[in-house]
Design a protein around this motif. Structure first.
Motif, PDB file in Angstrom:
ATOM      1  N   THR A 193       0.830  -1.194   0.000  1.00 45.82           N
ATOM      2  CA  THR A 193       0.000   0.000   0.000  1.00 45.82           C
ATOM      3  C   THR A 193       0.870   1.251   0.000  1.00 45.82           C
ATOM      4  O   THR A 193       0.370   2.369  -0.070  1.00 45.82           O
ATOM      5  N   ALA A 194       2.204   1.058   0.100  1.00 46.57           N
ATOM      6  CA  ALA A 194       3.118   2.202   0.098  1.00 46.57           C
ATOM      7  C   ALA A 194       3.005   2.945  -1.233  1.00 46.57           C
ATOM      8  O   ALA A 194       2.767   2.343  -2.269  1.00 46.57           O
ATOM      9  N   SER A 195       3.171   4.281  -1.165  1.00 43.01           N
ATOM     10  CA  SER A 195       3.003   5.055  -2.395  1.00 43.01           C
ATOM     11  C   SER A 195       4.292   5.090  -3.217  1.00 43.01           C
ATOM     12  O   SER A 195       4.296   5.512  -4.351  1.00 43.01           O
ATOM     13  N   SER A 196       5.393   4.666  -2.601  1.00 41.97           N
ATOM     14  CA  SER A 196       6.644   4.655  -3.364  1.00 41.97           C
ATOM     15  C   SER A 196       7.584   3.586  -2.818  1.00 41.97           C
ATOM     16  O   SER A 196       7.421   3.111  -1.696  1.00 41.97           O
ATOM     17  N   ILE A 197       8.576   3.200  -3.644  1.00 40.00           N
ATOM     18  CA  ILE A 197       9.597   2.287  -3.138  1.00 40.00           C
ATOM     19  C   ILE A 197      10.967   2.891  -3.400  1.00 40.00           C
ATOM     20  O   ILE A 197      11.146   3.661  -4.347  1.00 40.00           O
ATOM     21  N   ASN A 198      11.912   2.526  -2.540  1.00 43.26           N
ATOM     22  CA  ASN A 198      13.271   3.008  -2.733  1.00 43.26           C
ATOM     23  C   ASN A 198      14.075   1.967  -3.510  1.00 43.26           C
ATOM     24  O   ASN A 198      14.296   0.870  -3.036  1.00 43.26           O
ATOM     25  N   ALA A 199      14.526   2.365  -4.680  1.00 44.47           N
ATOM     26  CA  ALA A 199      15.349   1.453  -5.465  1.00 44.47           C
ATOM     27  C   ALA A 199      16.783   1.533  -4.964  1.00 44.47           C
ATOM     28  O   ALA A 199      17.520   0.553  -4.995  1.00 44.47           O
ATOM     29  N   VAL A 200      17.178   2.722  -4.521  1.00 50.07           N
ATOM     30  CA  VAL A 200      18.516   2.927  -3.957  1.00 50.07           C
ATOM     31  C   VAL A 200      18.346   3.741  -2.677  1.00 50.07           C
ATOM     32  O   VAL A 200      17.605   4.706  -2.647  1.00 50.07           O
ATOM     33  N   ASN A 201      19.084   3.287  -1.625  1.00 42.97           N
ATOM     34  CA  ASN A 201      18.865   3.833  -0.282  1.00 42.97           C
ATOM     35  C   ASN A 201      20.088   4.535   0.277  1.00 42.97           C
ATOM     36  O   ASN A 201      20.875   3.935   0.987  1.00 42.97           O
ATOM     37  N   GLY A 202      20.297   5.775  -0.026  1.00 42.01           N
ATOM     38  CA  GLY A 202      21.394   6.542   0.567  1.00 42.01           C
ATOM     39  C   GLY A 202      22.747   5.871   0.495  1.00 42.01           C
ATOM     40  O   GLY A 202      23.374   5.616   1.529  1.00 42.01           O
ATOM     41  N   ILE A 203      23.231   5.562  -0.701  1.00 42.27           N
ATOM     42  CA  ILE A 203      24.543   4.920  -0.803  1.00 42.27           C
ATOM     43  C   ILE A 203      25.622   5.944  -1.156  1.00 42.27           C
ATOM     44  O   ILE A 203      25.339   6.957  -1.791  1.00 42.27           O
ATOM     45  N   SER A 204      26.834   5.676  -0.689  1.00 43.96           N
ATOM     46  CA  SER A 204      27.974   6.553  -0.988  1.00 43.96           C
ATOM     47  C   SER A 204      29.190   5.702  -1.338  1.00 43.96           C
ATOM     48  O   SER A 204      29.431   4.680  -0.713  1.00 43.96           O
ATOM     49  N   PHE A 205      29.912   6.092  -2.345  1.00 41.89           N
ATOM     50  CA  PHE A 205      31.224   5.494  -2.643  1.00 41.89           C
ATOM     51  C   PHE A 205      31.963   6.379  -3.629  1.00 41.89           C
ATOM     52  O   PHE A 205      31.390   7.351  -4.143  1.00 41.89           O
ATOM     53  N   GLU A 206      33.225   6.046  -3.864  1.00 40.72           N
ATOM     54  CA  GLU A 206      34.034   6.851  -4.783  1.00 40.72           C
ATOM     55  C   GLU A 206      34.790   5.959  -5.753  1.00 40.72           C
ATOM     56  O   GLU A 206      35.260   4.892  -5.377  1.00 40.72           O
ATOM     57  N   CYS A 207      34.892   6.403  -6.997  1.00 41.32           N
ATOM     58  CA  CYS A 207      35.691   5.675  -7.974  1.00 41.32           C
ATOM     59  C   CYS A 207      36.834   6.585  -8.423  1.00 41.32           C
ATOM     60  O   CYS A 207      36.611   7.741  -8.762  1.00 41.32           O
ATOM     61  N   GLN A 208      38.046   6.000  -8.407  1.00 38.74           N
ATOM     62  CA  GLN A 208      39.238   6.810  -8.694  1.00 38.74           C
ATOM     63  C   GLN A 208      39.692   6.646 -10.147  1.00 38.74           C
ATOM     64  O   GLN A 208      39.536   5.567 -10.715  1.00 38.74           O
TER      65      GLN A 208
END
Lengths: 258, 391
Positions: free
Chosen positions: A24-39
């Motif tokens: 019944t949720a009006s939305s879903i999170n496909a990505v949840n606050g992720i952090s990273f770095e590529c050099q």
């Protein structure tokens, strides 16, 4: 250089989707606050099972989707503030090697070069180099519709590399390809690394990851569950195969979640 | 601007290499009318000639002698030895065309200046039998009537007091305008829409289905320019379809046999540079309107098939106002000038007839331009939605 800073992506659900997902949720999170770095000069691998949010993350990086929260910086440019600048810096390639069937490699590469606003002279040099490298010349006047998957893959690579991007983003680039064709991609990733470009690719084929990857992140259900160098991942999981290590990492985190 | 041109150039090349588009959008509208018109006139002509040349087999019962002798044996074959029942059976089995029987007391009634009865049996499914039999009797009746007038001491003019003479002073141009003017826009509006439909599916939904849209969205070009390049290509194909329909019509008329010379001359007067310019000033915004709305509608479809099932019923919505213009009594006025498609069809009629008012025309062109802009903006809004563009 890619900096992913606390990025989330939320999809609104319509009635039909709610029914399908039994929620019944009006939305879903496909990505949840992720952090990273590529050099730069390193190959970063984004791992995760189907539906984990890999494609969504890579699409946000390549400005096809806008993050709901957080930001991604490509060579210092924000995907939310300066998407056009970001687009100039990136080359994007997906596994579904689709091109325009009724055009030939020359025309397709020229089309993209024009869209990148490339100078004609620079374009010609760059095209010659790429076509030489991959042996596209022999079929450069043939229509895509009449080509084999391997040929198409080469054209796709030329298309995504024509503007000599600093950052390359590959979304499951070898999916559906045979070993020989997939090898083109592996070579390409190596070349990009040697040229000092920032490379990120998503995959679930551990042999590829093992072969190419310097750093990795594993995501499951939109959450970042592992991040580190390939070396440390190997050390932490000594004694078991990389595939097993991958499955265990994903399992551990999805069970704690549930 | 540069991007729009780049996208346009590529999409046009891509579309023109598609045989299906060439066939349905360019070749079909160009050839349909010549073939249809040539075919229809040819078929009707041979049918009419065949009917004319056909000798009717008839049987006549209880005929007065002077009637039998009047019958033209080149047109009718008289079958003798017939009675009512046999005759009717033979008509049903098509071995006889008609049976005519003079009723009891016929001769007496005629002699007494009264009405005599003649019965005729025939099948209405055999066209022209009834007409031919009627003519046969009427000719005979006229002879009797003339005799009666003489017998009564009257003159022929005494029983025909008024003769009306009609003078049609409508210019040929206006007559053609009323006739062809309604039919012509009906055809090219539909072909314009159909011409837009296939490229719209291919360039909007097709790109999504193939997944090429994803890579296209990672280039540093604005989404608006990309969409505009596509919409212009779609509109151009629609415009070409409409143009081909008009061209096809004139080719058909030029090469068609049996067209009166004055009709051809009047037609020559209609088709001049002014007509073409006025027509295309309406067709260009109309095709952009079609291209924009089709793009907005099919952008949400996930597959070519889905898009097709959404877009095909729309052609009926387009046909209705175009067909309304064919209805007698619906004229161009300030209200109808505001109804899209209908206004264009009515205006074409009036342009052909040479009776268009400048005010009406300007309102129509402006309203079509406004609609075209709106359609493009709506399609851009749809195209900018993340959920719409990606699978």
């Amino acid at each position: 250089m890619i900096q992913v800073e606390n990025v989330s992506k939320q999809y609104k659900l319509n009635k039909k989707q709610k029914k399908e997902l039994k929620t019944t949720a009006s939305s879903i999170n496909a990505v949840n606050g992720i952090s990273f770095e590529c050099q730069p000069g390193r190959v970063f691998s984004l791992l995760g099972p189907n539906g984990a949010g890999k494609t969504t993350t890579l699409r946000m990086m390549s400005t096809i989707l806008t993050p709901t929260n957080g930001d991604i910086k490509i060579c210092g440019q924000s995907v939310t503030q300066n998407p056009t600048e970001v687009r100039r810096k990136i080359g994007f390639l997906t596994g579904s090697t689709n091109l325009y069937d009724r055009l030939n490699p020359e025309e397709i590469v020229k089309y993209f070069a024009s869209l990148y606003g490339m100078d004609d002279k620079v374009f010609k040099e760059r095209k010659e180099m790429l076509f030489d490298q991959m042996g596209i010349h022999e079929f450069s006047k043939k229509r895509i519709g009449q080509m084999s998957t391997g040929m198409k893959q080469k054209v796709s690579i030329a298309r995504s590399m024509i503007h000599d991007p600093d950052v390359v983003i590959f979304d499951e680039p070898t999916s559906g390809l045979d070993v020989i064709t997939a090898h083109n991609i592996i070579e390409l990733i190596r070349d990009c690394k040697n040229a000092g470009k920032t490379v990120i690719f998503s995959s679930h084929i551990m042999s590829e990851v093992d072969l190419l990857c310097d750093d990795l992140a594993i995501i499951a259900k939109g959450d970042l569950v592992y991040q580190g160098t390939m070396d440390s991942f190997r050390q932490e999981n000594s004694g078991i195969s990389l595939t097993e290590a991958f499955i265990q990492t994903v399992d551990r985190n999805s069970t704690t979640h549930a | 601007m540069n991007t729009i041109f780049t996208v346009f150039k590529k999409e046009l090349l891509d579309t023109l290499r598609d045989r299906r588009t060439l066939l349905t959008a360019i070749l079909l509208p160009a050839l349909l009318l010549p073939f249809l018109m040539y075919g229809i006139t040819k078929v009707t002509k041979t049918m009419v000639e065949k009917e004319k040349a056909k000798k009717l087999k008839i049987a006549i019962l209880d005929s007065p002698d002077d009637f039998i002798s009047r019958i033209d044996t080149a047109k009718f074959e008289l079958i003798s030895g017939m009675d009512l029942e046999k005759g009717r059976d033979q008509i049903l089995s098509d071995s006889l065309d008609a049976l005519m029987a003079f009723a009891n007391g016929y001769t007496k009634a005629i002699a007494n200046n009264q009405t005599g009865n003649v019965n005729v049996w025939y099948k209405s499914t055999n066209l022209s039998v009834r007409d031919k039999m009627t003519t046969l009797i009427e000719d005979y009746e006229e002879g009797i009537l003339d005799q009666r007038i003489v017998d009564l001491g009257l003159s022929k003019s005494a029983i025909d007091p008024i003769e009306m003479r009609r003078y049609d002073i409508a210019p040929k141009k206006e007559q053609i305008g009323k006739m062809a003017g309604g039919f012509l826009p009906y055809l090219f509006i539909i072909f314009c829409f159909m011409g837009c439909m296939y490229p719209a599916l291919d360039l909007i939904t097709g790109e999504k289905e193939r997944g090429t849209i994803e890579t296209l969205l990672t280039v540093p070009a604005s989404r608006f320019s990309i969409l505009m390049g596509k919409v212009i290509t779609i509109a151009l194909i629609g415009l070409a379809s409409a143009g081909m329909t008009i061209l096809g019509l004139f080719v058909a008329i030029k090469f068609m046999p049996d067209i009166p010379a004055d009709f051809l001359e009047a037609l020559g007067n209609i088709v001049n540079t002014k007509f073409v310019i006025m027509l295309f000033a309406m067709l260009i915004p109309l095709s952009i309107f079609f291209a924009g709305s089709l793009s907005a509608i099919v952008v949400g479809a996930k597959s070519f098939k889905e898009a097709q099932s959404i877009a095909t019923p729309l052609s009926f919505i387009v046909i209705i106002p175009a067909a309304l213009a064919l209805t007698p009594g619906i004229e161009l006025n300030w209200t109808t000038a505001m109804i899209p498609i209908l206004n264009m069809a009515l205006a074409t009629k009036e342009i052909v007839a040479g009776t268009i008012q400048n005010g009406h025309y300007i309102v129509i062109v402006l309203s079509l331009i406004v609609l075209a802009i709106l359609a493009v903006l709506i399609s851009f809004r749809q195209f900018s939605k993340e959920g719409m563009v990606l699978k």
